[in-house]
Design a protein around this motif. Structure first.
Motif, PDB file in Angstrom:
ATOM      1  N   ASP A  14      -6.783  -1.468   5.307  1.00 37.21           N
ATOM      2  CA  ASP A  14      -5.699  -0.765   5.998  1.00 37.21           C
ATOM      3  C   ASP A  14      -4.364  -1.445   5.755  1.00 37.21           C
ATOM      4  O   ASP A  14      -3.360  -0.802   5.495  1.00 37.21           O
ATOM      5  CB  ASP A  14      -5.963  -0.685   7.497  1.00 37.21           C
ATOM      6  CG  ASP A  14      -7.048   0.328   7.832  1.00 37.21           C
ATOM      7  OD1 ASP A  14      -7.372   1.143   6.953  1.00 37.21           O
ATOM      8  OD2 ASP A  14      -7.545   0.282   8.957  1.00 37.21           O
ATOM      9  N   GLU A  15      -4.341  -2.779   5.852  1.00 39.01           N
ATOM     10  CA  GLU A  15      -3.093  -3.497   5.610  1.00 39.01           C
ATOM     11  C   GLU A  15      -2.682  -3.374   4.146  1.00 39.01           C
ATOM     12  O   GLU A  15      -1.508  -3.221   3.838  1.00 39.01           O
ATOM     13  CB  GLU A  15      -3.246  -4.977   5.967  1.00 39.01           C
ATOM     14  CG  GLU A  15      -3.409  -5.237   7.446  1.00 39.01           C
ATOM     15  CD  GLU A  15      -3.812  -6.667   7.719  1.00 39.01           C
ATOM     16  OE1 GLU A  15      -3.307  -7.222   8.694  1.00 39.01           O
ATOM     17  OE2 GLU A  15      -4.622  -7.232   6.949  1.00 39.01           O
ATOM     18  N   ALA A  16      -3.656  -3.455   3.273  1.00 42.43           N
ATOM     19  CA  ALA A  16      -3.368  -3.459   1.841  1.00 42.43           C
ATOM     20  C   ALA A  16      -2.899  -2.105   1.337  1.00 42.43           C
ATOM     21  O   ALA A  16      -2.408  -2.011   0.221  1.00 42.43           O
ATOM     22  CB  ALA A  16      -4.601  -3.903   1.065  1.00 42.43           C
ATOM     23  N   THR A  17      -3.032  -1.063   2.137  1.00 36.92           N
ATOM     24  CA  THR A  17      -2.572   0.245   1.685  1.00 36.92           C
ATOM     25  C   THR A  17      -1.172   0.587   2.180  1.00 36.92           C
ATOM     26  O   THR A  17      -0.645   1.629   1.833  1.00 36.92           O
ATOM     27  CB  THR A  17      -3.544   1.350   2.127  1.00 36.92           C
ATOM     28  OG1 THR A  17      -3.706   1.289   3.536  1.00 36.92           O
ATOM     29  CG2 THR A  17      -4.887   1.200   1.436  1.00 36.92           C
ATOM     30  N   THR A  18      -0.543  -0.292   2.977  1.00 37.62           N
ATOM     31  CA  THR A  18       0.842  -0.029   3.357  1.00 37.62           C
ATOM     32  C   THR A  18       1.711  -0.264   2.117  1.00 37.62           C
ATOM     33  O   THR A  18       1.357  -1.057   1.239  1.00 37.62           O
ATOM     34  CB  THR A  18       1.312  -0.954   4.490  1.00 37.62           C
ATOM     35  OG1 THR A  18       1.360  -2.298   4.010  1.00 37.62           O
ATOM     36  CG2 THR A  18       0.404  -0.850   5.714  1.00 37.62           C
ATOM     37  N   PHE A  20       4.318  -2.001   1.745  1.00 43.91           N
ATOM     38  CA  PHE A  20       4.694  -3.413   1.650  1.00 43.91           C
ATOM     39  C   PHE A  20       3.610  -4.213   0.938  1.00 43.91           C
ATOM     40  O   PHE A  20       3.880  -4.933  -0.025  1.00 43.91           O
ATOM     41  CB  PHE A  20       4.934  -3.969   3.062  1.00 43.91           C
ATOM     42  CG  PHE A  20       5.356  -5.405   3.099  1.00 43.91           C
ATOM     43  CD1 PHE A  20       6.693  -5.741   2.983  1.00 43.91           C
ATOM     44  CD2 PHE A  20       4.424  -6.424   3.274  1.00 43.91           C
ATOM     45  CE1 PHE A  20       7.102  -7.068   3.029  1.00 43.91           C
ATOM     46  CE2 PHE A  20       4.814  -7.742   3.317  1.00 43.91           C
ATOM     47  CZ  PHE A  20       6.160  -8.068   3.192  1.00 43.91           C
ATOM     48  N   PHE A  21       2.368  -4.094   1.391  1.00 46.56           N
ATOM     49  CA  PHE A  21       1.290  -4.876   0.773  1.00 46.56           C
ATOM     50  C   PHE A  21       0.872  -4.305  -0.572  1.00 46.56           C
ATOM     51  O   PHE A  21       0.410  -5.036  -1.434  1.00 46.56           O
ATOM     52  CB  PHE A  21       0.110  -5.015   1.734  1.00 46.56           C
ATOM     53  CG  PHE A  21       0.411  -5.991   2.811  1.00 46.56           C
ATOM     54  CD1 PHE A  21       0.392  -7.353   2.561  1.00 46.56           C
ATOM     55  CD2 PHE A  21       0.776  -5.570   4.073  1.00 46.56           C
ATOM     56  CE1 PHE A  21       0.712  -8.267   3.546  1.00 46.56           C
ATOM     57  CE2 PHE A  21       1.102  -6.477   5.063  1.00 46.56           C
ATOM     58  CZ  PHE A  21       1.070  -7.830   4.803  1.00 46.56           C
ATOM     59  N   ARG A  22       1.035  -2.999  -0.754  1.00 49.93           N
ATOM     60  CA  ARG A  22       0.752  -2.437  -2.078  1.00 49.93           C
ATOM     61  C   ARG A  22       1.699  -3.046  -3.112  1.00 49.93           C
ATOM     62  O   ARG A  22       1.286  -3.391  -4.208  1.00 49.93           O
ATOM     63  CB  ARG A  22       0.920  -0.909  -2.020  1.00 49.93           C
ATOM     64  CG  ARG A  22       0.403  -0.186  -3.228  1.00 49.93           C
ATOM     65  CD  ARG A  22      -1.107  -0.176  -3.276  1.00 49.93           C
ATOM     66  NE  ARG A  22      -1.535  -1.118  -4.310  1.00 49.93           N
ATOM     67  CZ  ARG A  22      -2.741  -1.656  -4.408  1.00 49.93           C
ATOM     68  NH1 ARG A  22      -3.673  -1.359  -3.550  1.00 49.93           N
ATOM     69  NH2 ARG A  22      -3.044  -2.492  -5.354  1.00 49.93           N
ATOM     70  N   GLU A  23       2.977  -3.228  -2.724  1.00 47.73           N
ATOM     71  CA  GLU A  23       3.942  -3.859  -3.634  1.00 47.73           C
ATOM     72  C   GLU A  23       3.535  -5.300  -3.920  1.00 47.73           C
ATOM     73  O   GLU A  23       3.609  -5.754  -5.066  1.00 47.73           O
ATOM     74  CB  GLU A  23       5.342  -3.806  -3.009  1.00 47.73           C
ATOM     75  CG  GLU A  23       6.420  -4.371  -3.922  1.00 47.73           C
ATOM     76  CD  GLU A  23       7.817  -4.304  -3.304  1.00 47.73           C
ATOM     77  OE1 GLU A  23       8.010  -3.590  -2.300  1.00 47.73           O
ATOM     78  OE2 GLU A  23       8.707  -4.982  -3.832  1.00 47.73           O
ATOM     79  N   PHE A  24       3.067  -6.018  -2.887  1.00 50.99           N
ATOM     80  CA  PHE A  24       2.595  -7.395  -3.061  1.00 50.99           C
ATOM     81  C   PHE A  24       1.407  -7.437  -4.022  1.00 50.99           C
ATOM     82  O   PHE A  24       1.369  -8.230  -4.970  1.00 50.99           O
ATOM     83  CB  PHE A  24       2.216  -7.977  -1.694  1.00 50.99           C
ATOM     84  CG  PHE A  24       1.451  -9.266  -1.745  1.00 50.99           C
ATOM     85  CD1 PHE A  24       2.046 -10.427  -2.208  1.00 50.99           C
ATOM     86  CD2 PHE A  24       0.133  -9.321  -1.314  1.00 50.99           C
ATOM     87  CE1 PHE A  24       1.337 -11.630  -2.243  1.00 50.99           C
ATOM     88  CE2 PHE A  24      -0.589 -10.504  -1.352  1.00 50.99           C
ATOM     89  CZ  PHE A  24       0.018 -11.664  -1.815  1.00 50.99           C
ATOM     90  N   LEU A  25       0.418  -6.556  -3.821  1.00 48.16           N
ATOM     91  CA  LEU A  25      -0.775  -6.540  -4.674  1.00 48.16           C
ATOM     92  C   LEU A  25      -0.434  -6.078  -6.092  1.00 48.16           C
ATOM     93  O   LEU A  25      -0.989  -6.591  -7.062  1.00 48.16           O
ATOM     94  CB  LEU A  25      -1.855  -5.658  -4.059  1.00 48.16           C
ATOM     95  CG  LEU A  25      -2.444  -6.171  -2.742  1.00 48.16           C
ATOM     96  CD1 LEU A  25      -3.403  -5.136  -2.160  1.00 48.16           C
ATOM     97  CD2 LEU A  25      -3.135  -7.517  -2.925  1.00 48.16           C
TER      98      LEU A  25
END
Length: 138
Positions: A14-18, A20-25
């Motif tokens: 859930d966090e990784a699909t925001t 913000f975190f998608r840009e990080f990944l």
């Protein structure tokens, strides 16, 4: 967290699909490490946080270029979670960069017991076609 949820570098799906975190990944996939910086107070986070823990302001991602650090602390994991049980025992270390930011990651090429203060270098590691992570080399 449901048993089927995936975890990316400690972040849930859930966090990784925001965004913000998608840009990080996505940056990690290009072997670029990002930190976050609070838009109000300037506090820096590594790994990044979307919101500042001090004033709850939005943080923005910025490239983090430091790669050499000193071992600040470590632990040897004998009883690993199911997804990492085949790798146990393994060492997880906290590296402190010259800027003072700290990052936790596996130390993958140890030939002896780690020593606090030893030099480490951050490296990237492709887990699978969807995920690149980081690790410490000594």
């Amino acid at each position: 967290m449901a048993a089927t949820d995936e975890v990316y570098l400690g972040y849930t799906t859930d966090e990784a699909t925001t965004p913000f975190f998608r840009e990080f990944l996505d940056a990690l996939a290009e072997e670029t490490l990002m930190k976050s910086v609070c838009t109000e107070c300037g506090r820096e986070y590594l790994p990044p946080r979307e919101y500042c823990q001090d004033d709850l302001s939005k943080c923005e991602l910025k490239e983090f270029k430091e790669r050499e650090a000193k071992l600040y602390s470590y632990t040897i994991v004998d009883f690993a979670p199911e997804t990492l049980s085949s790798k146990a025992p393994y060492v997880v270390g906290i590296g402190e960069f010259p800027s003072g930011l700290r990052l936790t990651a596996h130390i993958t090429n140890l030939m002896s017991v780690p020593e606090v203060g030893m030099d480490m270098k951050l490296a990237f590691d492709e887990v699978d076609e969807r995920l690149v992570t980081y690790k410490w080399l000594v």
